[in-house]
Every structure is written in C-alpha cells, then in structure tokens.
Motif scaffolding. Structure first.
Motif, PDB file in Angstrom:
ATOM      1  N   VAL A   1       0.842  -1.195   0.000  1.00 29.50           N
ATOM      2  CA  VAL A   1       0.000   0.000   0.000  1.00 29.50           C
ATOM      3  C   VAL A   1       0.880   1.249   0.000  1.00 29.50           C
ATOM      4  O   VAL A   1       0.605   2.220  -0.712  1.00 29.50           O
ATOM      5  CB  VAL A   1      -0.956  -0.005   1.218  1.00 29.50           C
ATOM      6  CG1 VAL A   1      -1.650   1.328   1.394  1.00 29.50           C
ATOM      7  CG2 VAL A   1      -1.973  -1.120   1.088  1.00 29.50           C
ATOM      8  N   SER A   2       1.968   1.227   0.787  1.00 30.45           N
ATOM      9  CA  SER A   2       2.864   2.384   0.872  1.00 30.45           C
ATOM     10  C   SER A   2       3.498   2.705  -0.480  1.00 30.45           C
ATOM     11  O   SER A   2       3.602   3.865  -0.867  1.00 30.45           O
ATOM     12  CB  SER A   2       3.979   2.127   1.891  1.00 30.45           C
ATOM     13  OG  SER A   2       3.453   1.926   3.166  1.00 30.45           O
ATOM     14  N   SER A   3       3.919   1.673  -1.189  1.00 29.67           N
ATOM     15  CA  SER A   3       4.582   1.909  -2.471  1.00 29.67           C
ATOM     16  C   SER A   3       3.585   2.285  -3.564  1.00 29.67           C
ATOM     17  O   SER A   3       3.960   2.886  -4.556  1.00 29.67           O
ATOM     18  CB  SER A   3       5.381   0.679  -2.890  1.00 29.67           C
ATOM     19  OG  SER A   3       4.517  -0.405  -3.135  1.00 29.67           O
ATOM     20  N   GLY A   4       2.309   1.966  -3.369  1.00 24.50           N
ATOM     21  CA  GLY A   4       1.297   2.273  -4.372  1.00 24.50           C
ATOM     22  C   GLY A   4       0.678   3.646  -4.224  1.00 24.50           C
ATOM     23  O   GLY A   4      -0.156   4.036  -5.033  1.00 24.50           O
TER      24      GLY A   4
ATOM     25  N   VAL B   1       0.173   2.134  10.502  1.00 29.06           N
ATOM     26  CA  VAL B   1      -1.087   2.044   9.770  1.00 29.06           C
ATOM     27  C   VAL B   1      -1.844   3.366   9.829  1.00 29.06           C
ATOM     28  O   VAL B   1      -2.393   3.827   8.821  1.00 29.06           O
ATOM     29  CB  VAL B   1      -1.950   0.876  10.299  1.00 29.06           C
ATOM     30  CG1 VAL B   1      -3.360   0.929   9.765  1.00 29.06           C
ATOM     31  CG2 VAL B   1      -1.310  -0.454   9.933  1.00 29.06           C
ATOM     32  N   THR B   2      -1.881   4.010  10.994  1.00 29.33           N
ATOM     33  CA  THR B   2      -2.597   5.282  11.085  1.00 29.33           C
ATOM     34  C   THR B   2      -1.925   6.351  10.222  1.00 29.33           C
ATOM     35  O   THR B   2      -2.623   7.187   9.645  1.00 29.33           O
ATOM     36  CB  THR B   2      -2.713   5.786  12.537  1.00 29.33           C
ATOM     37  OG1 THR B   2      -1.411   5.850  13.133  1.00 29.33           O
ATOM     38  CG2 THR B   2      -3.611   4.883  13.355  1.00 29.33           C
ATOM     39  N   SER B   3      -0.604   6.314  10.112  1.00 26.33           N
ATOM     40  CA  SER B   3       0.075   7.267   9.224  1.00 26.33           C
ATOM     41  C   SER B   3      -0.340   7.049   7.780  1.00 26.33           C
ATOM     42  O   SER B   3      -0.621   8.009   7.049  1.00 26.33           O
ATOM     43  CB  SER B   3       1.592   7.133   9.357  1.00 26.33           C
ATOM     44  OG  SER B   3       2.024   7.552  10.612  1.00 26.33           O
ATOM     45  N   ILE B   4      -0.399   5.797   7.347  1.00 25.76           N
ATOM     46  CA  ILE B   4      -0.798   5.482   5.968  1.00 25.76           C
ATOM     47  C   ILE B   4      -2.254   5.875   5.741  1.00 25.76           C
ATOM     48  O   ILE B   4      -2.612   6.400   4.683  1.00 25.76           O
ATOM     49  CB  ILE B   4      -0.553   3.990   5.651  1.00 25.76           C
ATOM     50  CG1 ILE B   4       0.943   3.705   5.619  1.00 25.76           C
ATOM     51  CG2 ILE B   4      -1.205   3.575   4.355  1.00 25.76           C
ATOM     52  CD1 ILE B   4       1.689   4.488   4.553  1.00 25.76           C
TER      53      ILE B   4
ATOM     54  N   LYS C   1      -3.872   8.277   7.218  1.00 30.49           N
ATOM     55  CA  LYS C   1      -3.910   9.740   7.125  1.00 30.49           C
ATOM     56  C   LYS C   1      -3.413  10.224   5.766  1.00 30.49           C
ATOM     57  O   LYS C   1      -3.970  11.155   5.189  1.00 30.49           O
ATOM     58  CB  LYS C   1      -3.067  10.369   8.241  1.00 30.49           C
ATOM     59  CG  LYS C   1      -3.687  10.234   9.617  1.00 30.49           C
ATOM     60  CD  LYS C   1      -2.763  10.755  10.692  1.00 30.49           C
ATOM     61  CE  LYS C   1      -3.361  10.536  12.073  1.00 30.49           C
ATOM     62  NZ  LYS C   1      -2.422  10.936  13.138  1.00 30.49           N
ATOM     63  N   ILE C   2      -2.386   9.588   5.243  1.00 29.66           N
ATOM     64  CA  ILE C   2      -1.800  10.012   3.972  1.00 29.66           C
ATOM     65  C   ILE C   2      -2.670   9.598   2.793  1.00 29.66           C
ATOM     66  O   ILE C   2      -3.011  10.415   1.940  1.00 29.66           O
ATOM     67  CB  ILE C   2      -0.370   9.437   3.814  1.00 29.66           C
ATOM     68  CG1 ILE C   2       0.557  10.067   4.854  1.00 29.66           C
ATOM     69  CG2 ILE C   2       0.163   9.669   2.406  1.00 29.66           C
ATOM     70  CD1 ILE C   2       1.886   9.367   5.000  1.00 29.66           C
ATOM     71  N   ILE C   3      -3.063   8.334   2.742  1.00 30.95           N
ATOM     72  CA  ILE C   3      -3.795   7.810   1.579  1.00 30.95           C
ATOM     73  C   ILE C   3      -5.298   8.024   1.720  1.00 30.95           C
ATOM     74  O   ILE C   3      -5.943   8.582   0.837  1.00 30.95           O
ATOM     75  CB  ILE C   3      -3.488   6.313   1.379  1.00 30.95           C
ATOM     76  CG1 ILE C   3      -2.012   6.121   1.053  1.00 30.95           C
ATOM     77  CG2 ILE C   3      -4.349   5.733   0.260  1.00 30.95           C
ATOM     78  CD1 ILE C   3      -1.582   4.683   1.012  1.00 30.95           C
ATOM     79  N   GLY C   4      -5.845   7.572   2.833  1.00 24.96           N
ATOM     80  CA  GLY C   4      -7.296   7.622   3.001  1.00 24.96           C
ATOM     81  C   GLY C   4      -7.840   9.008   3.228  1.00 24.96           C
ATOM     82  O   GLY C   4      -8.860   9.388   2.657  1.00 24.96           O
ATOM     83  N   LEU C   5      -7.179   9.790   4.057  1.00 25.06           N
ATOM     84  CA  LEU C   5      -7.673  11.127   4.383  1.00 25.06           C
ATOM     85  C   LEU C   5      -7.035  12.216   3.529  1.00 25.06           C
ATOM     86  O   LEU C   5      -7.460  13.366   3.582  1.00 25.06           O
ATOM     87  CB  LEU C   5      -7.444  11.420   5.870  1.00 25.06           C
ATOM     88  CG  LEU C   5      -8.148  10.465   6.840  1.00 25.06           C
ATOM     89  CD1 LEU C   5      -7.776  10.792   8.278  1.00 25.06           C
ATOM     90  CD2 LEU C   5      -9.654  10.516   6.650  1.00 25.06           C
ATOM     91  N   GLY C   6      -6.000  11.850   2.783  1.00 22.60           N
ATOM     92  CA  GLY C   6      -5.374  12.790   1.861  1.00 22.60           C
ATOM     93  C   GLY C   6      -4.642  13.945   2.525  1.00 22.60           C
ATOM     94  O   GLY C   6      -4.547  15.026   1.949  1.00 22.60           O
TER      95      GLY C   6
ATOM     96  N   LEU D   1       5.589  12.424   7.091  1.00 23.81           N
ATOM     97  CA  LEU D   1       6.219  11.330   6.367  1.00 23.81           C
ATOM     98  C   LEU D   1       6.198  11.508   4.846  1.00 23.81           C
ATOM     99  O   LEU D   1       6.701  10.662   4.116  1.00 23.81           O
ATOM    100  CB  LEU D   1       5.549   9.992   6.723  1.00 23.81           C
ATOM    101  CG  LEU D   1       5.800   9.489   8.141  1.00 23.81           C
ATOM    102  CD1 LEU D   1       5.032   8.199   8.391  1.00 23.81           C
ATOM    103  CD2 LEU D   1       7.272   9.296   8.409  1.00 23.81           C
ATOM    104  N   ILE D   2       5.617  12.594   4.350  1.00 20.80           N
ATOM    105  CA  ILE D   2       5.545  12.836   2.906  1.00 20.80           C
ATOM    106  C   ILE D   2       6.653  13.805   2.519  1.00 20.80           C
ATOM    107  O   ILE D   2       6.850  14.833   3.163  1.00 20.80           O
ATOM    108  CB  ILE D   2       4.179  13.437   2.508  1.00 20.80           C
ATOM    109  CG1 ILE D   2       3.056  12.461   2.827  1.00 20.80           C
ATOM    110  CG2 ILE D   2       4.165  13.797   1.032  1.00 20.80           C
ATOM    111  CD1 ILE D   2       1.680  13.021   2.551  1.00 20.80           C
TER     112      ILE D   2
END
Length: 182
Positions: A72-75, A153-156, A158-163, A169-170
């Motif tokens: 998921v992180s790499s995608g 998981v919460t970081s991902i 926030k980044i992917i799901g919540l934009g 981390l970006i």
C-alpha cells in the motif's frame, strides 16, 4: 543502530508498562516454597504454552501484514520519506525477535522438568518466577509491536485515506517549496 522515532519510543514504553504490570502481579504472590512453585508451574504450564502459541501466531500474522503495508505504501501517489520504511523495518525486526523468542520459550517450557526426579525442590520457585517473567516480557514485546504497527497504519490512513498532504512522512516537492518562498 537504527534511531528510534517518537512513535517507536511510545510503543516501546507501552510494552514496558504492560510487562511491568503483568510481571508485577505475579510477584505480589510473595515467596513460594519449592513444592508450591512446582504445583503452580504445573497448573500454569498450559496457559503459558497457549500464550506462547498466540504470540507466535500473532507475530507471523504481523509479518504478513507488513508486506501488505509495504504494498500500500509503495502504491500511493505521495512519495513517502525513508523514515516510514525505517519504521516498518524496526517493526519487522522487533516482530521477528518476538517470534523467535516465543518459539524458544515455548520449547523450553515443554521440557518436563516437573517430572524429573533429580531437580531439587528449591529450584522450582526460581523456575516459576523466571517463567512468569518471560511471559510478561513476551506479552510486553508483542504489545510494543502492535503499537508500532498501529502507528504505521494510522500514518498510511492519514496520507492515503484522508489525503493529508502535509504529513511529516511525505516528501515535500522541491518545486512547491520554491514557489512558497516567492
């Protein structure tokens, strides 16, 4: 040596607190005679074995979940900083250590020491307290791993799901940084 992030320090602190609470409860029993400790160890052995089996299963599952997290992180469209991948690496290393230690402890606890005739009764209280200490450490270690995984998981999410585009981390695009200065 890998530098621990704030998230990892919090997770390790949570695991240590859990280990102290679970281990401390066992020592509230006070001192035991060798015969009492032998009896308690015999009755607690099935539960300790179940705990070790659960920790082994959970650790193996977490390693599989880390592969999904990396996928998921790499995608993602956002480019994640190396800190995220180092965080995942620490989780994987810690989880693998917990897995191996739980397997070894499981094997050690299955040695039929209570059936041996040449073991002095005075040793059983030490064996009992060591088994409780190892159980508390393994429980605390698994709690730390789960808390570290939760943070990743919460970081991902926030980044992917919540934009959230300004997540620490970006990577910030250099052209955007230059445009903000002018």
């Amino acid at each position: 040596m890998i530098k621990l992030t704030t998230y990892n320090k919090q997770a390790l602190f949570g695991g240590i607190i859990a280990a102290l609470i679970t281990g401390g409860g066992a020592f509230l029993l006070g001192s035991l005679s060798g015969y009492e400790a032998k009896s308690l160890r015999t009755s607690s052995l099935p539960r300790i074995n179940t705990l070790c089996n659960t920790i082994v299963l959970a650790s193996a599952t977490i390693l599989a979940l880390l592969l999904t997290l990396l996928s998921v992180s790499s995608g993602t469209k956002s480019r994640l900083k190396d800190e995220h991948y180092k965080h995942v690496l620490i989780i994987a290393k810690t989880d693998t250590i917990v897995f191996v230690v739980a397997m070894v402890v499981f094997q050690i606890f299955n040695i039929p020491i209570t059936e041996a005739e040449n073991v002095p009764n005075s040793w059983y209280s030490t064996i009992y307290y060591v088994s409780l200490l190892l159980s508390a450490i393994l429980s605390g270690a698994l709690i730390s791993v789960v808390l570290m995984l939760y943070n990743a998981v919460t970081s991902i999410i926030k980044i992917i799901g919540l934009g959230i585009s300004d997540h620490p981390l970006i990577y910030e695009d250099e052209s955007e940084t230059n445009n903000k200065k002018y």
